[in-house]
Write a protein that holds these residues in place. Structure first.
Motif, PDB file in Angstrom:
ATOM      1  N   ILE A 124       3.284   5.906  -2.867  1.00  0.00           N
ATOM      2  CA  ILE A 124       4.455   6.656  -3.337  1.00  0.00           C
ATOM      3  C   ILE A 124       4.274   7.040  -4.801  1.00  0.00           C
ATOM      4  CG2 ILE A 124       6.912   6.428  -3.913  1.00  0.00           C
ATOM      5  CD1 ILE A 124       7.195   4.715  -1.359  1.00  0.00           C
ATOM      6  N   GLU A 125       3.784   6.100  -5.607  1.00  0.00           N
ATOM      7  CA  GLU A 125       3.603   6.363  -7.033  1.00  0.00           C
ATOM      8  C   GLU A 125       2.573   7.464  -7.281  1.00  0.00           C
ATOM      9  OE1 GLU A 125       5.485   5.316  -9.210  1.00  0.00           O
ATOM     10  OE2 GLU A 125       6.065   3.229  -8.982  1.00  0.00           O
ATOM     11  N   GLU A 126       1.566   7.559  -6.408  1.00  0.00           N
ATOM     12  CA  GLU A 126       0.468   8.511  -6.613  1.00  0.00           C
ATOM     13  C   GLU A 126       0.667   9.822  -5.871  1.00  0.00           C
ATOM     14  OE1 GLU A 126      -2.882   6.334  -5.274  1.00  0.00           O
ATOM     15  OE2 GLU A 126      -2.731   4.764  -6.820  1.00  0.00           O
ATOM     16  N   GLU A 178       0.827  -1.208   0.000  1.00  0.00           N
ATOM     17  CA  GLU A 178       0.000   0.000   0.000  1.00  0.00           C
ATOM     18  C   GLU A 178       0.862   1.259   0.000  1.00  0.00           C
ATOM     19  OE1 GLU A 178      -2.893   0.059   3.069  1.00  0.00           O
ATOM     20  OE2 GLU A 178      -3.893  -1.793   2.426  1.00  0.00           O
ATOM     21  N   VAL A 179       1.931   1.236   0.756  1.00  0.00           N
ATOM     22  CA  VAL A 179       2.836   2.385   0.776  1.00  0.00           C
ATOM     23  C   VAL A 179       3.521   2.531  -0.578  1.00  0.00           C
ATOM     24  CG1 VAL A 179       4.898   3.392   1.843  1.00  0.00           C
ATOM     25  CG2 VAL A 179       3.202   2.237   3.258  1.00  0.00           C
ATOM     26  N   ALA A 194       5.453  14.158  -3.371  1.00  0.00           N
ATOM     27  CA  ALA A 194       6.760  13.489  -3.355  1.00  0.00           C
ATOM     28  C   ALA A 194       7.426  13.705  -4.705  1.00  0.00           C
ATOM     29  CB  ALA A 194       6.593  12.004  -3.059  1.00  0.00           C
ATOM     30  N   SER A 195       8.138  14.817  -4.824  1.00  0.00           N
ATOM     31  CA  SER A 195       8.743  15.203  -6.100  1.00  0.00           C
ATOM     32  C   SER A 195       9.662  14.108  -6.616  1.00  0.00           C
ATOM     33  CB  SER A 195       9.542  16.495  -5.930  1.00  0.00           C
ATOM     34  OG  SER A 195       8.723  17.521  -5.414  1.00  0.00           O
ATOM     35  N   LYS A 196       9.524  13.796  -7.879  1.00  0.00           N
ATOM     36  CA  LYS A 196      10.363  12.767  -8.502  1.00  0.00           C
ATOM     37  C   LYS A 196      11.561  13.382  -9.224  1.00  0.00           C
ATOM     38  CE  LYS A 196       7.205   9.702  -7.367  1.00  0.00           C
ATOM     39  NZ  LYS A 196       6.128  10.583  -6.877  1.00  0.00           N
TER      40      LYS A 196
END
Length: 592
Positions: A191-193, A186-187, A197-199
Motif C-alpha cells: 500500500i505504501e509503495e 506484505e499488503v 493508490a492515490s493518497k
C-alpha cells in the motif's frame, strides 16, 4: 481449474471521461458481478480474488472510479486523483451497469462493493429518485462505509457540506494507516509503495461519503428493495468503517433475505487479509451468490420499488418474522442516552439495552468513578457496543446543555432517550427545606427531563417514521399518582417526600404534553411508574420495612430487575410504535 479470460478496456462515461476497466470471464458464466472498489485504491489490487469468482462461474466487471487508479493517472483529461463526489460516482455506476447488462443480456447480475464502494453500492439501490439500474439478483457490501468507526464531529461534516461549492475542491491527504486496513504485513508495505493508490482526496468527496453514508442509516434504508437479497461482510476489528453501523443497517432493511457475515478480529480489507482469511471470505461470498441463484426468483424481482405491503401479504414467512419477539422487541443497532444510567434502576436499564444489542450508549451521572465502573461492567456484557459516559449535574440547565452538546457532537441521530436521573428528599411538614428539598428536586426530576428532550428532539426525529419512531421514556413513580407521601412506609412517621411526589406528578403531566407535541415528529413519549424496587438507594429502607411493604403488595413481592427490563424493552422497541402519552404503572398492583 476452468480457463478464464482477463480483458481490459477504457469505457466512456459522462463528461468525456474514460474509465479503466477489467473483466474476468469464465467459459460459461452463470451470472455477472459488477464490482465497485473503495477509497484510495484500484481494481488491480484484486488480482488474487476476482479469478476465484470467475472460476466459480461468475463473470466479474470492475473499474477504476474517476479520480482513482489508472483512471486518474493514465488518461489525459480525466479528473485528477481524488476528484469525485457521490453524484458523479453513482452516475458512472448507473451508466456502466446498463452497458454491462446489455452486453450480457440474459445473465442475472449482482452488485458488489468494498468500503467506499460498499457505501455507493447501498446508495445505488436506495437512492431517491431511484437510479435506472438493471434488475439485480443480489447486493454484496464488503466493510461498507456507512459510518466511520471514529467519525469526525457532525458539525464539521455539516460545515463542509454547506460550503462545498466554495471549498469542496480543496485537496486533502487523509491519514489512513495501512495497519488499520489489514493484518497482512506484505499488503501493508505494498500500500505504501503503490503509485496507483492515490493518497489524496477532495473535501467535497470526503464530505459526500460521510454525509450520504450516515443517511443510509437515518433515512435511505427504507428504500432498500424488499425482493433483493443482501449480504454485508464485515470484520469486527475494523478501525476504519463501523461494524456496528453495518449491523444496524442489516437490522433495519426489509429485504426478504439478508445476512451480516461477521469476521471476528478481521480488519477493514477482508479480501486482503492475512493468511487464508482472504480466500475464506471469497469462498463465503461465492457460496452466498450460489445460494441466491438457487432460490426461486420472486415475481416482482425486476421491479426495484417493490411494494412492502404486497411483499408482506404474499410472504407467510415474512409475516411470521414480523410477529416474532425478535422483530417486535428488537433494539439492535439503536443509539441510546440514559441519564442516571450508572446506578439503581438506571443501571438496570443500561444493562438491558446493552445486552439486547444497541450499538451506542451514553450514560450520565454526577459521579465519575461510578460512571467508569459502570462502563467497565457494561462493556463486559457486549464488547461490540460503544459506551461513553458524561459526568454532569443535571439539576442545573448548564449540566443538561453539556450532555446535549456532547451527544450532538458525536451523533447524527438518537433512537432512545431514557430520562432516569432523579432524587428525593424527606423531612417533616413544618421543616421542609426550600433549596435542597424543593428547588433541587424539581430541577432534577422535572426540568432536566424537559431540557433533555428539547435539546435532543432534532436528533430523535432524524430518520424516523410512524412505524419506526424514536422513543423517550421518563422514569417517574407511583408517588406521582398516590397521596401517600411516606414513600410507601420508607420514611419516618413524621416525615414526607412532599416535593418528590409533586415532581413525579409534574413529570407525568409533562410526559403527556410532550407526547402530544412530538407525535407528529414520530417521537413516542411515555413514562414508567415503578413502585417499590430494592435498588441501591432503597435497599436498606426496604429491608428495615419488609413486613409492611410486603403486606401492601398484592403480588407478595417487590419489583425486581427483570420487571423493569421487560417493561423498558416494550417502551423502547417497535412493540410500542403506536403507544405514546401513557403512564405505565409498574408496582404489582400496590396502588390499586
Amino acid at each position: 481449474m476452468s480457463e478464464i479470460e482477463i480483458s481490459t478496456e477504457w469505457v466512456k462515461v459522462d463528461n468525456g471521461v474514460e474509465l479503466y476497466s477489467k473483466t474476468y470471464s469464465p467459459q460459461s458464466p452463470k451470472a455477472l458481478v459488477f464490482f465497485v472498489h473503495g477509497f484510495v485504491e484500484h481494481i488491480d489490487r484484486y488480482t488474487l480474488i476476482f479469478p476465484l469468482f470467475a472460476q466459480a462461474g461468475y463473470k466479474v466487471f470492475a473499474f477504476d472510479q474517476r479520480g482513482f487508479g489508472r483512471s486518474a493517472h493514465e488518461k489525459p483529461g480525466n479528473p485528477k486523483p481524488g476528484l469525485t463526489n457521490w453524484k458523479l460516482a453513482l452516475g458512472d455506476i448507473q451508466k456502466l451497469m446498463g452497458q454491462y447488462s446489455e452486453k450480457n443480456a440474459g445473465l442475472p447480475m449482482f452488485l458488489m462493493g468494498h468500503s467506499m464502494g460498499g457505501g455507493l453500492t447501498l446508495g445505488a439501490v436506495t437512492r431517491k429518485p431511484s437510479l435506472k439500474l438493471p434488475a439485480l439478483r443480489g447486493v454484496v457490501a464488503m466493510s461498507p462505509l456507512i459510518l466511520l468507526t471514529n467519525p469526525p464531529p457532525n458539525f464539521l461534516i455539516r460545515f463542509v457540506n454547506r460550503c462545498k461549492n466554495v471549498i469542496g475542491g480543496l485537496t486533502i491527504s487523509p491519514a489512513i494507516n495501512p495497519v488499520d486496513r489489514t493484518h497482512d504485513v506484505e499488503v501493508q508495505e505494498a500500500i505504501e509503495e503503490d503509485v496507483l493508490a492515490s493518497k489524496t482526496a477532495t473535501l467535497g468527496g470526503v464530505s459526500d461519503m460521510l454525509r450520504y453514508g450516515s443517511l443510509l442509516l437515518s433515512r435511505d434504508y427504507v428504500n432498500y428493495p424488499a425482493n433483493t437479497p443482501l449480504l454485508i461482510a464485515h470484520g469486527d476489528a475494523d478501525n476504519l468503517n463501523s461494524f456496528n453501523a453495518s449491523q444496524e443497517f442489516i437490522d433495519k432493511v426489509t429485504a426478504r433475505s439478508k445476512q451480516l457475515k461477521r469476521y471476528p478480529g478481521a480488519r477493514h480489507e477482508l479480501f486482503m487479509e492475512a493468511d487464508q482469511l482472504k480466500f475464506e471470505v471469497a469462498r463465503d461470498v461465492i457460496a452466498w451468490l450460489d445460494n441466491v441463484l438457487d432460490e426461486p426468483v420472486p415475481v416482482s424481482a425486476n421491479v426495484q420499488a417493490t411494494s412492502k405491503l404486497h411483499h408482506r401479504l404474499m410472504s407467510s414467512s415474512d409475516n411470521r418474522d414480523r410477529f416474532s419477539l425478535r422483530k417486535l422487541y428488537s433494539v439492535e443497532g439503536a443509539v441510546c442516552v440514559v441519564t442516571g444510567g450508572a446506578s439503581g434502576l438506571g443501571f438496570v436499564i443500561s444493562q438491558t439495552l446493552v445486552a439486547n444489542g444497541v450499538s451506542r450508549l451514553y450514560i450520565t451521572s454526577r459521579k465519575s468513578e461510578q460512571l467508569k465502573q459502570a462502563v467497565k461492567e457494561l462493556g463486559s456484557i457486549n464488547p461490540n457496543c460503544r459506551i461513553e459516559y458524561i459526568s454532569s449535574d443535571l439539576s442545573r440547565k448548564a449540566g443538561v446543555d453539556a450532555v446535549v452538546s456532547y451527544v450532538r457532537s458525536r451523533e447524527s441521530r438518537i433512537d432512545i432517550l431514557v430520562n432516569n436521573s432523579g432524587a428525593t428528599w424527606g423531612a417533616p411538614l413544618g421543616d421542609f427545606p426550600e433549596a435542597k428539598g424543593w428547588d433541587n428536586i424539581m430541577a432534577l426530576n422535572v426540568k432536566a427531563s424537559f431540557y433533555m428532550v428539547a435539546g435532543l428532539a432534532e436528533l430523535l426525529e432524524q430518520g424516523k417514521s410512524s412505524s419506526e419512531p424514536a422513543h423517550v421514556v421518563n422514569v417517574s413513580s407511583v408517588a406521582g399518582i398516590t397521596s401517600d407521601v411516606s414513600s410507601g412506609g420508607l420514611l419516618a412517621k413524621d416525615s414526607g417526600s412532599w416535593s418528590y411526589s409533586a415532581s413525579k406528578a409534574a413529570l407525568n403531566h409533562l410526559t403527556k404534553t410532550l407526547a402530544h407535541t412530538l407525535a407528529r415528529k414520530h417521537i413516542m413519549v411515555n413514562a414508567v411508574l415503578p413502585g417499590t424496587f430494592a435498588t441501591r438507594m432503597t435497599r436498606h429502607a426496604v429491608a428495615n420495612n419488609k413486613d409492611h411493604l410486603l403486606s401492601v403488595q398484592p403480588t407478595g413481592r417487590y419489583g425486581d430487575d427483570s420487571d423493569i427490563a421487560a417493561t423498558l424493552l416494550f417502551l423502547v422497541s417497535k412493540a410500542s410504535a403506536h403507544v405514546t402519552g401513557n403512564l405505565l404503572i409498574l408496582d404489582g398492583g400496590a396502588a390499586l
